[in-house]
Structure formats: C-alpha cells, structure tokens
Motif scaffolding. Sequence first.
Motif, PDB file in Angstrom:
ATOM      1  N   LEU A 101       0.847  -1.193   0.000  1.00 18.55           N
ATOM      2  CA  LEU A 101       0.000   0.000   0.000  1.00 18.55           C
ATOM      3  C   LEU A 101       0.887   1.249   0.000  1.00 18.55           C
ATOM      4  N   PRO A 102       0.303   2.379  -0.349  1.00 24.85           N
ATOM      5  CA  PRO A 102       1.095   3.617  -0.393  1.00 24.85           C
ATOM      6  C   PRO A 102       1.901   3.808   0.892  1.00 24.85           C
ATOM      7  N   GLY A 103       3.185   4.060   0.737  1.00 22.40           N
ATOM      8  CA  GLY A 103       4.031   4.343   1.885  1.00 22.40           C
ATOM      9  C   GLY A 103       4.615   3.130   2.574  1.00 22.40           C
ATOM     10  N   GLU A 104       4.165   1.971   2.211  1.00 17.99           N
ATOM     11  CA  GLU A 104       4.648   0.772   2.905  1.00 17.99           C
ATOM     12  C   GLU A 104       6.026   0.327   2.423  1.00 17.99           C
ATOM     13  N   ILE A 105       6.689  -0.390   3.323  1.00 21.27           N
ATOM     14  CA  ILE A 105       7.963  -1.029   2.987  1.00 21.27           C
ATOM     15  C   ILE A 105       7.851  -2.512   3.319  1.00 21.27           C
ATOM     16  N   ALA A 106       8.190  -3.348   2.331  1.00 16.91           N
ATOM     17  CA  ALA A 106       8.351  -4.785   2.605  1.00 16.91           C
ATOM     18  C   ALA A 106       9.851  -4.967   2.795  1.00 16.91           C
ATOM     19  N   PRO A 107      10.275  -5.289   4.022  1.00 13.01           N
ATOM     20  CA  PRO A 107      11.696  -5.167   4.355  1.00 13.01           C
ATOM     21  C   PRO A 107      12.600  -6.059   3.504  1.00 13.01           C
ATOM     22  N   SER A 108      13.844  -5.628   3.363  1.00 14.28           N
ATOM     23  CA  SER A 108      14.810  -6.385   2.556  1.00 14.28           C
ATOM     24  C   SER A 108      15.209  -7.666   3.271  1.00 14.28           C
ATOM     25  N   HIS A 109      15.212  -8.750   2.516  1.00 15.20           N
ATOM     26  CA  HIS A 109      15.721 -10.028   3.011  1.00 15.20           C
ATOM     27  C   HIS A 109      16.231 -10.809   1.801  1.00 15.20           C
ATOM     28  N   ARG A 110      16.789 -11.960   2.083  1.00 17.41           N
ATOM     29  CA  ARG A 110      17.187 -12.822   0.968  1.00 17.41           C
ATOM     30  C   ARG A 110      16.970 -14.267   1.364  1.00 17.41           C
ATOM     31  N   HIS A 111      16.809 -15.110   0.348  1.00 19.04           N
ATOM     32  CA  HIS A 111      16.596 -16.530   0.602  1.00 19.04           C
ATOM     33  C   HIS A 111      17.129 -17.304  -0.597  1.00 19.04           C
TER      34      HIS A 111
END
Lengths: 367, 367, 367, 367
Positions: A101-111
């Motif tokens: 949604l506007p303004g949201e961050i899906a945090p950085s990760h790795r897999h």
Amino acid sequence: MAQTRSDTAEALEAFYREIEDQSMDALWRRHQQGDRPSDPAAPYGPYHWNGADILRFMARAGELVQPGPDAQRRVLILSNPGVRPAKSATHTLSGNVQMVLPGEIAPSHRHTNAAIRFIMKGEGAVTIVDGEPVEMRPGDLVLTPGWCYHGHVSKAAEPVLWMDSLDGPLVVGMLRIARYQQYPDELEPATKPVGASFTEYGHGNFRPMWKKEASKISPQLLYPWTQTERALQELARTDASPFDDVAFEYTNPTTGGPVLPTIGCTIQMIRPGVHTRAHRHSACAVYHVFRGEGYSVIDGVRFDWKAGDFFSLPPWAWHEHANTSTTEEAIIFATTDAPVLDALSLLEEEEYLGAGGHQAVTSSFGD
Amino acid sequence: MAQTRSDTAEALEAFYREIEDQSMDALWRRHQQGDRPSDPAAPYGPYHWNGADILRFMARAGELVQPGPDAQRRVLILSNPGVRPAKSATHTLSGNVQMVLPGEIAPSHRHTNAAIRFIMKGEGAVTIVDGEPVEMRPGDLVLTPGWCYHGHVSKAAEPVLWMDSLDGPLVVGMLRIARYQQYPDELEPATKPVGASFTEYGHGNFRPMWKKEASKISPQLLYPWTQTERALQELARTDASPFDDVAFEYTNPTTGGPVLPTIGCTIQMIRPGVHTRAHRHSACAVYHVFRGEGYSVIDGVRFDWKAGDFFSLPPWAWHEHANTSTTEEAIIFATTDAPVLDALSLLEEEEYLGAGGHQAVTSSFGD
Amino acid sequence: MAQTRSDTAEALEAFYREIEDQSMDALWRRHQQGDRPSDPAAPYGPYHWNGADILRFMARAGELVQPGPDAQRRVLILSNPGVRPAKSATHTLSGNVQMVLPGEIAPSHRHTNAAIRFIMKGEGAVTIVDGEPVEMRPGDLVLTPGWCYHGHVSKAAEPVLWMDSLDGPLVVGMLRIARYQQYPDELEPATKPVGASFTEYGHGNFRPMWKKEASKISPQLLYPWTQTERALQELARTDASPFDDVAFEYTNPTTGGPVLPTIGCTIQMIRPGVHTRAHRHSACAVYHVFRGEGYSVIDGVRFDWKAGDFFSLPPWAWHEHANTSTTEEAIIFATTDAPVLDALSLLEEEEYLGAGGHQAVTSSFGD
Amino acid sequence: MAQTRSDTAEALEAFYREIEDQSMDALWRRHQQGDRPSDPAAPYGPYHWNGADILRFMARAGELVQPGPDAQRRVLILSNPGVRPAKSATHTLSGNVQMVLPGEIAPSHRHTNAAIRFIMKGEGAVTIVDGEPVEMRPGDLVLTPGWCYHGHVSKAAEPVLWMDSLDGPLVVGMLRIARYQQYPDELEPATKPVGASFTEYGHGNFRPMWKKEASKISPQLLYPWTQTERALQELARTDASPFDDVAFEYTNPTTGGPVLPTIGCTIQMIRPGVHTRAHRHSACAVYHVFRGEGYSVIDGVRFDWKAGDFFSLPPWAWHEHANTSTTEEAIIFATTDAPVLDALSLLEEEEYLGAGGHQAVTSSFGD
C-alpha cells in the motif's frame, strides 16, 4: 503381489517387520503393477483462481496485516488442492500475489529460493535488488534471483499488486536448500543507478564490453512492459505458434537461455478469435491473465478466464487456449519449470493429434 | 504473528477460513521467523546400514520372493528415517540393494527414473541395456539411464548383489515424471556386442570418429572395476584431496561432466591411516563401503563402517572420513545429486575451519 | 570487366592509380568470374614423403647439426610444394620430424603455437612440459600446448624420432600470434611426478574430484600407445566407419572435444584387405603411417604408402584408404584442423556418391 | 647458425639442396634467434583512410562502374600497406566501402565468407538475405552470414554507402574455404516479411517460443541505429570502460556471444572531452568513425579522425581514443576478430601501465 516361494503370507509379513526395524523396506511390496502408467499423465489437476476474489481478499488483507518485521510480506498463496503438502500453484512453482500500500515497505531479506514478479496493478513501487532500484509498472517482469537481497517500497498513490512466482516448492521444499537472511536495516539502500542492469542489457542485443562473463542467472533484472508489448505486437505481424499463438520466452542476455535456471518466464498474446491447437509437455506452468478474456481447455476441462485470473497447468496435461473476444487481444504471462527439466534432460513435448487439434470438452471448471 | 491493524485475532481466523475456501492461503501465517536459518544446516539426519544385516535379509528374501512378472526385482530399500514420505536413503536418491540368484531373470522394463548399479558381490550376471549386454563384476559401475529398457539375468554359480541407486525420489517423487513400461518379452534380447559402449569409449580418452554428438547422458554404460582400481592406485602416487583423499568422479566421455544429469558417481580410496579434513556441501550422497573399514564423522556423530555397509549423507552436513587400518585401503563408492544442484546453480561447498579440520565427536551412531 | 559508363578503359586506369595512392583498391577488378567455384575444391595438391628418405636425411642431420642454443631442434620440415609461402605440410598445420640422439638435450622453450608429438621410433626420451616429465615410447601422443615450456632429453641407447605437428602455419603465419621465449636454463626441471596428468585423467573416464574446471586445452599430456592400440583392437570387434575404418579421435577429458582448440588428432586402423569409401571435408590433415602398408586415393591420384611415410590431405580433396596386406593391419595417425573449422562453423563433410564409393584412379603420385 | 659437427658450411648447403629436392626443409635454418619476440608486438602497422577521399573516389566510381553481372559490387577496398598479399584493412578482416545509386541492383550471390554492413549514408536501400528484406538506414548494422544469398537494391533518392567488413582474409585467404555462387536471377525475391528476424529477436531479450535452437550465427540480421543509439545514451548514465568509454558488443540473441563466429562488432561512444586509457590485445579491429571527431594513439602514433574516416588496428598495438570536442559525442563502430581468437583460446588483453594510462605520442600519421 510377489511370486512367493513360501506358501505363507505370514512369513513375508514377519520379514517386513524385521527389515523395517533396521530401516529397510522391500521394493516389491511398494510398487504395484499400474502404479506408473506407460503413457504420461498429469499427476494432479489444473486449477483456476478468480481475479476478483484475489482483489477482494487482498483489500481485506490490507486492513488485517501489514508488511514489516513480523509479516514480512502481504502475500496470498494460490494453493492448488492437488498439490500437497506443498500448498502451491504447481508442485515446483508458487503462484502468489503480493500487495504493498502507499508508503509501505516490505523489508529487505534474501533466501535461497529465487523469485520473479509480474506487476498486475499500480504504479510507483520500487524493488531494490542487491542495491539496484528497479521501478515496477504494470506488465513489467522483475527478477529477484536466489540469495539476492530484495525489499519493496511504495511511493504510489494506489495499491500496487504483483504476481510472485518462486521456485520455493522445488528449491526449499524438494531440494531442501533453505536459507534465509533478514537485511540488517529495514530497506537495503540503493547503491546502483535506477534500472542499471536494464540499462546495460535491455536496450537490444548488446553486451557492455567489460561484462565478459556468462551466467545461468540473468544479470538483467527488469523486462519492462513497454518493450514486451511492442515485441508482441511486432511478432504478431510475422509469425506465431500453433500452440501458443504469439508467444515469447524472456531470455537471459548472456546465454540466450532462460532468465533463471529454475524458472522460465513466457508471455503470449492470443489474438482476437484465435483458438490454439492442443499439446502437452513434461513442464508445468502458472498462468496469469494480464489482459482480455477467453478460456483454456486442460485435459478436457474448460477453464474460463479474464484479466486478473490465474490458473495452473500440471505436467503432461493437454492444453489449448482460446480468445473469446473478436476485437481485443488476450495477454497471458506464465512461469514454468521447463528450464529445470531441460537441464536434467527430462523436457518432452507432444502434439495433440485429435481432430482439428482440439480436445473434446467434458466439463467446465467450477461446475 | 503479523502486526495486525485489527485488534482481533478472530477477524484473521475468519479471513483464513474464507481464503482457504477459495484454495488460497496467507504467506505470513506459514513462515515464522526462524523457519529457515541463515546458515545452512542439514535438513535431516545421516543414517547407516549394516552390511551383515543386508546380506542376512537378502538371503531370506531369496527364499521368500523371486523376480518375475509380479515382484519385478528382489530389492531391499534403505529407508532413512529422516526422509519421509519418500522412504529412500536421501531425499533425492535411493540407495537400494538388489540380488539375483543363479538362473534368475529380472525382466526387462523401463522407467523415466535413471539408475546406476555398483556390483557388490558375485560374478556372472549380465544387464541388457537397450540391447547392449553389460557384464557385471564386483566393483563395476553400470548405468541404466532413464527410459532405457534394462533387464538382468544371472548365469552365475553364486548370488549376485549390487547397489541400486536411482533418481526416483527426485524424478518420480518430486518432479512427477513417472512412466513405466514392461518389455513385451521377459528379457530384451541382445542386439549389440557385449560391452559395445565400453569398447567405443572406455579404453582411454578417445571418441569413435563417427560418434559426433555430445549428450548429458553418458553413452558409456560400463565402468569396470579393473580400470577404476588401477586409476585409484595410480592417482595415489600423484595427488589427493584433503577432504576425500584419493577420489574420482566417473565422467561422461562426451562432455567430461557427470555420467547422468541427475546422478553423479564417485569412488574414493582412503589410504591406510588417513583421516580427511571435514567439509560440507549442498549436495547429498549415498555411500557404499566396497572395501576396508573405518569411520566417518557426520555433523559430530561417528559412524563406524566396514565393507558391505552403506551410509547416507544429507545436504550441508559436515563430514570427514578415516581409515582405521594401518595396512589396508578403504574404498568407498557414492552417488550424489551434485549434478542436479550444479545445473541449477545451487551447488555450494564449505571447508570446516575448526582445529585441524576435524569436528568434535559428540556421539556414535547406534549408541 | 565491369560495365563501364565511361567509354574509356583509360579513365579506369587513372582511377586505379589514384586510389592506390591512397591505399585503396577496387574490388571489381580483383574478382573475376570463376575465381571461386560454386563447388568446393582442393585449393592445392596433396603430397607424399617417403619414410626411408626421412630416416636417411635424419641420419645425415645427426652428423651435421645438434640441438642446442643455436639450432634449438633437429627438425626436418615436410614442405608441401602446393603450400606457399608457408612451407608446411598443409596450409594450417606443419608435419615435421624431430630426432634426438642419445644424451642430447633439446632446450626448453615456449611459443604461442601449440604442438603434438607422435613417437615414431626409439624409446627412452622424455619431454618436460611445464614441469611434468612425459616419457615417450613409439606410438605415444604427447601434447605441448601453446605457451607451455617444453624441452626434450634423451637417455635412450638409440635415436628417438617423432612427428612434430604444430599449428604454427595458422597461429603464427596467419593469425600472427608470434611469441617465443627461451627457458632461462637449458632444461626446465621436473616439478611434477612423471606422467602426472596421465595419472589424473588417463586411466579411464574419471576426473580427480578436486579438478573442477573444463578447458579447451586438454590437461592430459600423454596418450600412450599401449592404450591406443588396445582401444583400436577392441573397437575393431564392434564397429567401424565406412570412410576411416576403425578410427578414433583423441579427446580432451574435460570436454569430450578435441585435445587442442587448433589441432585435432586421430588414429585409424585399416584392417587387412579393407578399402574404405571416399569422402571429403573442409578440414585438412597430415597423415603419418605408423604401421603396415597400403595406399590412399586422393582426388583421383594413388599414393602408395608404408610404415614411416607421411602424406598430407588438402581441404575438400576426395580421399579413400586401402590396406594392401591381407594379414597385417595398417595404423595411420593424423593431425587435422577440423577443431578450428568446427569452432568457426566452417566444418563440412560430403560423401562420395560414385560407384561403390570409390574414385577412378587417374595416376599415381611420383609417376 | 647451428652448432655444426662438420667443419664445413658446404656440407650443410649440399644437404639443404638434397632435402629440398624431396620437398623438405631444415627447421634450424629458418628460425633465427629473435625472429619472434617474447613480448607481444604488432606484426604490421595501423592505417588510416580519409572519409573525404572515400566519398570523392566513390562519386567517381559511380560514373565509372555499376553493379551488375560483371562488376557485381561497387566496392572500394581499404588496403593497409602492411597487410600483404591480402590487400585488406587487417590480416583477418576487410574494411571496404560499397555504394549503390538510386535504382541500382547489386545482384544476389552467396559466398563462404561472411560479411557485416554498417550503413554510413543514405536511406532507402534494402538487402535481401536468404529471402528476408532488411531495410538499411544510417547507423544500422546488417549481417550477411556465410553462404547466405544476399543482394542489394536501392529505391533511395540519394546514394547509399555502407561499410562492408568481411572475414574473407581469414576464411578465403587463410583457411581456403572459397566457394561462390550467383543467384539464378538478378535479385533473390523476398519470401519473408520485411525485417522478420529483427521482429523475432530484436525488441528485447525474448525468444519466440518455437525457436529452440541456439546457433553460433546470429539469426537476427538487423541491429537498427535507433536502438543502438538509445542503448549508448542509456549506458552513458550508468557505466563505462576505461579503455573504450561507453561501449557495447552486438550480441547473438541465441547465445549472448558474438554475432558471427568470425566477426565481432562493437559500437562505442567517446563522450565529449573523454580520453581513454591505453590497452592492447591479440585481436585486431577495423574502425569506422560514424560521428564526431577526435584522435587515437596507436603504438605511439597519433591518428586524427572525424566522421566518415576509417582506421585499422593490428594485433597487440597499444591504443587509446580521445574525443577532441567538448560538446559532441564521437561514435565509432568496429569489427574485430576477437571471436576467432577466443574460440581458439588465443584471446589475450593487457592494460597499459605507463603514467596516466597514456602513451607518449611520437608522431602523427601522415606527417
């Protein structure tokens, strides 16, 4: 049943108990004649998900949960009932939908599992992949290869939704290559120019002179829709496949092969009124209808679809596609495990030889 | 748990029921922090099978069951308790034992999964692979690639036993490529000279001038022990690996790569008194001790072994090998899924950096 | 002649002088119709050198010159009169003969051109290639890849002679990659075990587990005759080529391809009484008769040969071979530039379709 | 001179005459110490051709000769005086200029040598390559692979000129693969849509799903300038090479490698004021200045150039480029034999380590 020299099944049962105690088993009691057919057949059923349901559920999910340290991602899983215990669209590939949604961050990760994103709706989100910011617009394909950090951030005025297709069922679920790491901060900062890898490889068949290595993993992370659409429109004037109509596989510019060793991506335009001939292959696929409406017949069952829908194709299922509009094109994006099978010499394909190349329709999905 | 905007878990549960009705799920409730570690780790335990048990059970199986139209094969499955539901030695490879008695025929059939055979005991059996008779002697490696007809017949005076290692857990169990066909007659007749493919490719690094194609599947079906043993003895004079001592991978003569795209085969000679350094990798292995005695330490657990034993190594488990004899060599054959991981850019390896390269032993298997 | 708009050839000539002054030329005055045929044809003639002459000249050379700082190598060049100005057996490959006498040293040096050695006579010489001592016995093939130091030393009791075939005409003469370096001392010392690379790769289709890289240049430097002969004898029981009878290409164990990117090596056994069918190809070859006697027909000319002889085959010349003995095998070694043409997509082959596959013989070489 | 055991040079001379009679020679009298240096060096000089001269001569050629059955092509050869007897721009590549006038046809033919065309001036000509009409505009790259029919026709209102660079010096002159065939009619008719291969492969990194084969020869025949220019402009924002500034190699979409196995093509933009660092490599190049002005320093000699000029770079010559404008970009197209050297493991590169990466200029070309 085996041809036993003993006249007692009892002796066999005692034997089975004894070897089980030593972590062994007898092959002859596991395989019954007919377990595996000599002709290939789909090991599970195809499935279809309604785009309207997805939008409705996602709107609700937008109220219930938000990406962050706990939820990580606001993702709906398309869980084919025939694929168990994996809960995924096919046995090797997931077909999920994510929303920011506007303004949201899906945090950085790795897999260790790799993913592709195909943007469904909304403009103004960015994925940062190993330091490269990649802008996302509807119809764009974005790669996040295995063990690359990636986070999403939206500066959009509207919800942004995309298809997430991962090789997790194969890589994590089957091959058990399962590692995961959170980025130390919420969002990995941009360390490269916006769209740098597209700049280097995307503007035609060119290679920056200082980039000499080929890799099975495409260095080009963005395949923008503006380019894809033009490519389809142009190809439509020249040639088409009897099975897929106007259809491309996205390629890795350093090899000419698939974009990822575990996930192939295709885009096809079924032109108005076109009904393709049926074929089948050992590869499976997860389809997303990007534009238009029509239906596919899969192993005799008709699946009606329109923009926003998803459907999944199991291995070896006969399938053909039809655009029911006489004026509008239908555009279907798909992911496939064909690169995996090809790498293992297991990729096979067969043309449907029935009358006109079309299957008899025995039922419609959902009836 | 997600950061919920709603203050009720109840709303979430209602949501979950609703999406499940439409064959969807929520990603955020499936993955909990810590599901997948950031450091690689073995997803299941190693296991060991006693050769004496195997011989004893097989003798009993010789009385109870015979190969033929029903039982097909007299095969004991080594079923690692950590590998479920597959019942196999590792998650991708089976490690089984087959026996044919004098005069018996294991009828010709073919299946999409590929197999290798490593002969444990007995001389005088023959495998016919797509018309080529391949003689089997202890220490020989015989390939039966996927979808090639193969049947076994014994003219031996003694039981003949071999290790069967198949890619079935991967190809049939995971990738769902499952086809099977019985040969019309009991045994496919020989249509090629005995050992023809070894004749063409086996006597050194030569290619018959009229054989121009390379294939991911080795055309050489037999790797005889006389040659393997000489190769090991010669290599021992020159060089060795710190992790595997004197060790070869069997290669496909047309590519220099693995013998099959889904199964790699290795042979290693741990010289008297040698104790290798530990390492780990994303590939798993099924080991068969062909000669000698010693032990391996796998993730801190000591596995003592001697000729005839089997043990299986899961992905990412630290492992090191020791020959406890000061005079006799230990010879260990193994199959591995390393070719699969390599083809998918998932093959990784790591050296153990602890003191002396050796793990602390915390227990012994079976205690 | 061009269709001139001007009515004077004079104007053209003036034009030609003017552009030549600026280092230009006119294409239309260089190519006349018929310069290049539409059907392929040999650009120069084949040639034959008598082994007895070579031995006689070499004995004389043994008196006149010795290897050392000045002469470097006692080498006779086989200089096909049709290949000018290169003075070599074919336009891309040299076919020379080298001799070292007991106690002699041919000093270590290196050059950008690569070489193979095929031992003709004498036992007891050693070539040291980048620190690896390689023992040389009749029938052995030894590689000295480009820019590897190599020196020869003889502890034999007899003269040792071998065929030297280099890619110098291609690499130095054409591609102008010409560097040369003398080793600081007379002979590079041995720093590796004798025959180490054969030990690692030569005893069958195996790869030392720690040797993971593939290279276009074979790491195996020795292909010993004992192995080659057995391979030929075994292959003879199984299959043969209509054009080359029992014939192998030596292969690079890491790729299954040619031993060097610029030089392919083949060995063929023409069995007693066999007369092969004719074919032609865009690759050339330098042949050395190692054993037996017979003849080849090349573009209609008969070349009789016996052990010790050499002959060279230009591109696109029809050729067929016959063993005139009814009891003894003929063994022919050859080098070819087929790997170069294959790498450049220029390798083509054509079967002779005349009666019985044999050419009409119009003359004999030397008549 | 050799260390002779005989005390007479006379004996040697007699020997030389005797072996020459048998078409042999002595290696030791051909190579003198110092023939080949240990450090790489350019085997011949670079050269420069003035674009104004070329235009003037071509205008004159337009009056003197016309394409057709006799002249075939109105082509000026750039004949580097250091390259003899080949008369070409470098030893492996020709750098020629072709002109067709309004209404002219250069008849269809094919030959074993491959060519690329880079359009210099004029719009409205078409090349038909194996039935595919390819439109030619300034800055476009057009491929005519070996043994493909190709003819040119102009419907332009102005003269159309292009650079022709062929692998003829290598393929015909050196490797002697020389075949030529006139098309039965004057111009091969179009049997495919205009620009079909660009349509299939050119609009991004996509592969038509039914085109499954990779080939060393690019199936894409046109690389249009509009795309090339955009790619350069975009790349300029992201990254550049210290040796070539903003520079691409054109790639074969099916492999990610060079467009032809014998000819690599590159395009570079030297930005205003940029002066690159020097390096050298074993590959040669033929440069055409498409836009701008500046100079290159090659082995210490300054070559001033401007749009329309050509210059050729021999192997191993140090070279660096400078754009003397502070406002306008310089665009340089080049062909190179790097793919040939790479295929043969002969491609090497070296950075100039002198002060600032720039050579001392010792003279200017033409002085």
